[in-house]
Design an enzyme around this catalytic site. Sequence first.
Site, PDB file in Angstrom:
ATOM      1  N   ARG A 227     -40.570   9.758 -29.468  1.00 48.99           N
ATOM      2  CA  ARG A 227     -40.781  11.185 -29.235  1.00 48.99           C
ATOM      3  C   ARG A 227     -40.595  11.494 -27.754  1.00 48.99           C
ATOM      4  O   ARG A 227     -40.882  10.669 -26.893  1.00 48.99           O
ATOM      5  CB  ARG A 227     -42.196  11.617 -29.675  1.00 48.99           C
ATOM      6  CG  ARG A 227     -42.383  11.695 -31.177  1.00 48.99           C
ATOM      7  CD  ARG A 227     -41.603  12.864 -31.756  1.00 48.99           C
ATOM      8  NE  ARG A 227     -41.851  13.050 -33.177  1.00 48.99           N
ATOM      9  CZ  ARG A 227     -41.119  12.538 -34.158  1.00 48.99           C
ATOM     10  NH1 ARG A 227     -40.091  11.757 -33.855  1.00 48.99           N
ATOM     11  NH2 ARG A 227     -41.397  12.790 -35.415  1.00 48.99           N
ATOM     12  N   HIS A 275     -31.440  13.957 -30.997  1.00 49.63           N
ATOM     13  CA  HIS A 275     -32.532  13.626 -31.924  1.00 49.63           C
ATOM     14  C   HIS A 275     -31.997  13.298 -33.325  1.00 49.63           C
ATOM     15  O   HIS A 275     -32.487  13.815 -34.325  1.00 49.63           O
ATOM     16  CB  HIS A 275     -33.547  14.779 -32.012  1.00 49.63           C
ATOM     17  CG  HIS A 275     -34.886  14.323 -32.520  1.00 49.63           C
ATOM     18  ND1 HIS A 275     -36.058  14.951 -32.170  1.00 49.63           N
ATOM     19  CD2 HIS A 275     -35.239  13.310 -33.355  1.00 49.63           C
ATOM     20  CE1 HIS A 275     -37.083  14.349 -32.772  1.00 49.63           C
ATOM     21  NE2 HIS A 275     -36.597  13.340 -33.496  1.00 49.63           N
TER      22      HIS A 275
END
Length: 312
Positions: A227, A275
């Site tokens: 993350r 991502h």
Amino acid sequence: MDIIFYHPSFKAEKWLAGLQQRLPQARVRAWQPGDDAPADYALVRQPPVEMLQGRELKGVFALGAGVDDILGQLRQHPEMLAEGVPLFRLEDTGMGRQMQEYAVWHVLGWFRRFNEYQQQKSQALWQPLRNFSRETFTIGILGAGVLGSSVAESLRFWGFPVSCWSRSPKTIPGVTSFHGEEQLGEFLAGTQVLINLLPNTPQTEGILNRALLSQLRPEAYLINLARGAHLVEEDLLAALAAGEIKAAALDVFAQEPLAQDHPFWAHPAIAITPHNAAVTLPEEAMDYIAEAIRLRETGEMPAGEVDLTRGY
């Protein structure tokens, strides 16, 4: 049995049809605001509070490996999930192989110095570089869960020394394991390539900071697959400028999409992906969820249950 589905970007039709095929006895529907009809299971990504609030569910399935979005909502709205309702995450369902591909690509590229040869190409420079020693090109993985173990296994195949660090003791065949705060420094001191696959919790936020990066071997490499909240971005830039970090591959960021004026875009030593190092694969995910629901219906507990107090 009734199943409700919500995802802010996935098309519901494919999921509804796939789940209906796998669980023909179930009634599957896409949740809409105002829908308070009975439900036994919920499949969600970034669910509105009202979707889950007040429901006595047998299980909630997060449509991804991370559950920080749901846990963040729970911290603000603890009433969103009734006490005792289990939350499950997708532990692998095809994500492990995708993470392996990402990690192997970058590690091999750095080990063989292919990225540096590409930079030389732009200068029309013909200059062989010194080879690294495989025996000392140690890969260190932060996080020894399902995905961390999968990445470790793939890199061991290429003959690299691999170590891992986790909060609690873990055993992975052929991998040197470290755990706890007292062993973190020793783990970092031997690491040439650091791969982050930690869960996102209040305890791990900002863990990839200057103090941690400075403990790695000289001219280390960094891959962040977890993350964006784990990385202090200005600290990475400072570590690159100081030569402590030689290059980084980043798939996740504090703010996404990454702003067009962000300094990461122009930095020659930072590789960026949007991502998508590992995305949810619908067929594999539905296979797991359908089997998990069948187990729950027989009173068993499937794999992937999240410990709400630990955050993973």
